[in-house]
Design a protein around this motif. Structure first.
Motif, mmCIF file in Angstrom:
data_model
loop_
_atom_site.group_PDB
_atom_site.id
_atom_site.type_symbol
_atom_site.label_atom_id
_atom_site.label_comp_id
_atom_site.label_asym_id
_atom_site.label_seq_id
_atom_site.Cartn_x
_atom_site.Cartn_y
_atom_site.Cartn_z
ATOM 1 N N GLU A 50 0.814 -1.213 0.000
ATOM 2 C CA GLU A 50 0.000 0.000 0.000
ATOM 3 C C GLU A 50 0.851 1.268 0.000
ATOM 4 O OE1 GLU A 50 -2.784 -0.160 3.196
ATOM 5 O OE2 GLU A 50 -3.830 -1.931 2.404
ATOM 6 N N THR A 51 2.174 1.105 0.057
ATOM 7 C CA THR A 51 3.076 2.252 0.032
ATOM 8 C C THR A 51 4.210 1.982 -0.946
ATOM 9 O OG1 THR A 51 4.514 1.415 1.802
ATOM 10 C CG2 THR A 51 2.593 2.740 2.464
ATOM 11 N N PHE A 52 4.892 3.050 -1.357
ATOM 12 C CA PHE A 52 6.046 2.906 -2.239
ATOM 13 C C PHE A 52 7.145 2.102 -1.528
ATOM 14 C CE2 PHE A 52 4.236 6.996 -3.890
ATOM 15 C CZ PHE A 52 3.876 6.516 -5.132
ATOM 16 N N PHE A 53 7.322 2.357 -0.233
ATOM 17 C CA PHE A 53 8.346 1.618 0.504
ATOM 18 C C PHE A 53 8.045 0.125 0.531
ATOM 19 C CE2 PHE A 53 9.568 -0.512 4.437
ATOM 20 C CZ PHE A 53 10.949 -0.471 4.312
ATOM 21 N N ALA A 54 6.805 -0.227 0.808
ATOM 22 C CA ALA A 54 6.441 -1.651 0.914
ATOM 23 C C ALA A 54 6.753 -2.392 -0.377
ATOM 24 C CB ALA A 54 4.962 -1.786 1.267
ATOM 25 N N ASN A 55 6.436 -1.792 -1.502
ATOM 26 C CA ASN A 55 6.702 -2.439 -2.789
ATOM 27 C C ASN A 55 8.197 -2.505 -3.080
ATOM 28 O OD1 ASN A 55 4.028 -3.029 -3.554
ATOM 29 N ND2 ASN A 55 3.721 -0.965 -4.350
ATOM 30 N N SER A 56 8.913 -1.433 -2.791
ATOM 31 C CA SER A 56 10.361 -1.417 -3.035
ATOM 32 C C SER A 56 11.067 -2.455 -2.180
ATOM 33 C CB SER A 56 10.946 -0.037 -2.724
ATOM 34 O OG SER A 56 10.550 0.912 -3.666
ATOM 35 N N TYR A 57 10.691 -2.504 -0.911
ATOM 36 C CA TYR A 57 11.328 -3.447 0.017
ATOM 37 C C TYR A 57 11.069 -4.890 -0.415
ATOM 38 C CZ TYR A 57 12.567 -5.844 4.345
ATOM 39 O OH TYR A 57 13.151 -6.681 5.264
ATOM 40 N N LYS A 58 9.837 -5.179 -0.799
ATOM 41 C CA LYS A 58 9.489 -6.545 -1.204
ATOM 42 C C LYS A 58 10.291 -6.960 -2.436
ATOM 43 C CE LYS A 58 5.584 -9.521 -2.453
ATOM 44 N NZ LYS A 58 4.125 -9.579 -2.729
ATOM 45 N N ALA A 73 15.926 -1.766 -5.499
ATOM 46 C CA ALA A 73 14.583 -1.728 -6.079
ATOM 47 C C ALA A 73 14.002 -0.332 -5.937
ATOM 48 C CB ALA A 73 13.667 -2.751 -5.425
ATOM 49 N N ASP A 74 13.155 -0.012 -6.877
ATOM 50 C CA ASP A 74 12.522 1.305 -6.922
ATOM 51 C C ASP A 74 11.011 1.108 -6.999
ATOM 52 O OD1 ASP A 74 12.394 4.237 -8.753
ATOM 53 O OD2 ASP A 74 10.997 2.643 -9.239
ATOM 54 N N ASP A 75 10.279 1.899 -6.249
ATOM 55 C CA ASP A 75 8.853 2.032 -6.529
ATOM 56 C C ASP A 75 8.564 3.511 -6.561
ATOM 57 O OD1 ASP A 75 6.400 0.859 -7.237
ATOM 58 O OD2 ASP A 75 5.588 1.280 -5.251
ATOM 59 N N SER A 76 7.893 3.918 -7.592
ATOM 60 C CA SER A 76 7.656 5.338 -7.773
ATOM 61 C C SER A 76 6.328 5.549 -8.466
ATOM 62 C CB SER A 76 8.791 5.969 -8.590
ATOM 63 O OG SER A 76 9.002 5.234 -9.791
ATOM 64 N N GLY A 77 5.848 6.781 -8.394
ATOM 65 C CA GLY A 77 4.575 7.041 -9.028
ATOM 66 C C GLY A 77 4.202 8.506 -8.982
ATOM 67 N N LEU A 78 3.060 8.769 -9.549
ATOM 68 C CA LEU A 78 2.528 10.125 -9.652
ATOM 69 C C LEU A 78 1.387 10.295 -8.659
ATOM 70 C CD1 LEU A 78 2.442 12.827 -11.319
ATOM 71 C CD2 LEU A 78 0.686 11.703 -12.714
ATOM 72 N N CYS A 79 1.462 11.337 -7.859
ATOM 73 C CA CYS A 79 0.408 11.643 -6.895
ATOM 74 C C CYS A 79 -0.211 12.984 -7.264
ATOM 75 C CB CYS A 79 0.975 11.695 -5.477
ATOM 76 S SG CYS A 79 1.749 10.146 -4.944
ATOM 77 N N VAL A 80 -1.462 12.969 -7.672
ATOM 78 C CA VAL A 80 -2.142 14.162 -8.171
ATOM 79 C C VAL A 80 -3.069 14.720 -7.097
ATOM 80 C CG1 VAL A 80 -3.633 15.076 -9.990
ATOM 81 C CG2 VAL A 80 -2.005 13.239 -10.514
#
Length: 208
Positions: A50-58, A73-80
């Protein structure tokens, strides 16, 4: 202590745009980059956090344990802002699993509709937005990790501009440059992007 490989950095991604940006960044400090394209037998990691950290860590931990070496690992996205932070962690699959950049961009513009804000620019500014990135470097020998985050502020505009970058870059307008992220050079983007800032922070932590 969390470490990084001496000559080659393994990044847990199959996103060609990210691979290109990481390769460019690490080349500046004399390191090569390998991605999941170099390890086709490793299955994709399901990004259900549910967070960028959780996905990156996994992703970092799963691939590092599979290969027995440190993995980034990277998780990133756009927050509007106008969409209450969406698409967020769902940015890459905003228009559905396997969605193209075009499909995601089209859905974003539909979601924002005709709403505009701002009168001090020739651009049609639809909403303030942020690109956010969280990096995790996981070391399987120590079971330790390093985390770094970066963010860049901008606006979503109504018409895409620029052929550079990937994802939502052509819609992400940077007033200080009077350009979209898609119109920046690779070096310009690296210097101010969410991923570039996160990587700079991570490298400082590694040096300590």
């Amino acid at each position: 202590m969390t470490r990084i490989a001496q000559d080659t950095v393994i990044v847990a991604t199959r996103n060609k745009g990210k691979v290109k940006e990481f390769a460019h960044a690490f080349a500046a400090i004399g390191k090569q980059v390998k991605s999941m394209y170099d390890y086709p037998d490793i299955p994709d990691v399901v990004e259900d956090g549910e967070t960028f950290f959780a996905n990156s860590y996994k992703k970092a931990k799963t691939v590092a344990l599979a290969l027995g070496v440190p993995v980034l690992a990277d998780d990133s996205g756009l927050c509007v802002d106008k969409l209450n932070g969406d698409p967020g962690v769902y940015s890459a699959r905003y228009a559905g699993e396997g969605a193209t950049d075009q499909a995601n961009n089209d859905k974003l513009l539909r979601a924002l509709g005709e709403w505009t804000e701002g009168e001090d620019t020739e651009q049609s500014l639809l909403s303030p937005a942020q690109f956010v990135c969280t990096l995790v470097l996981f070391d399987p020998d120590t079971q330790e990790h390093l985390e770094a985050s970066g963010q860049v502020e901008g606006w979503i505009i109504a018409e895409p501009r620029g052929l550079g970058g990937f994802g939502y870059d052509p819609l992400f307008f940077l007033p200080e440059f009077e350009k979209t992220m898609g119109e920046l050079t690779v070096d310009e983007k690296q210097s101010i992007s969410h991923r570039g800032r996160a990587l700079e922070q991570l490298l400082k932590k590694i040096e300590k």
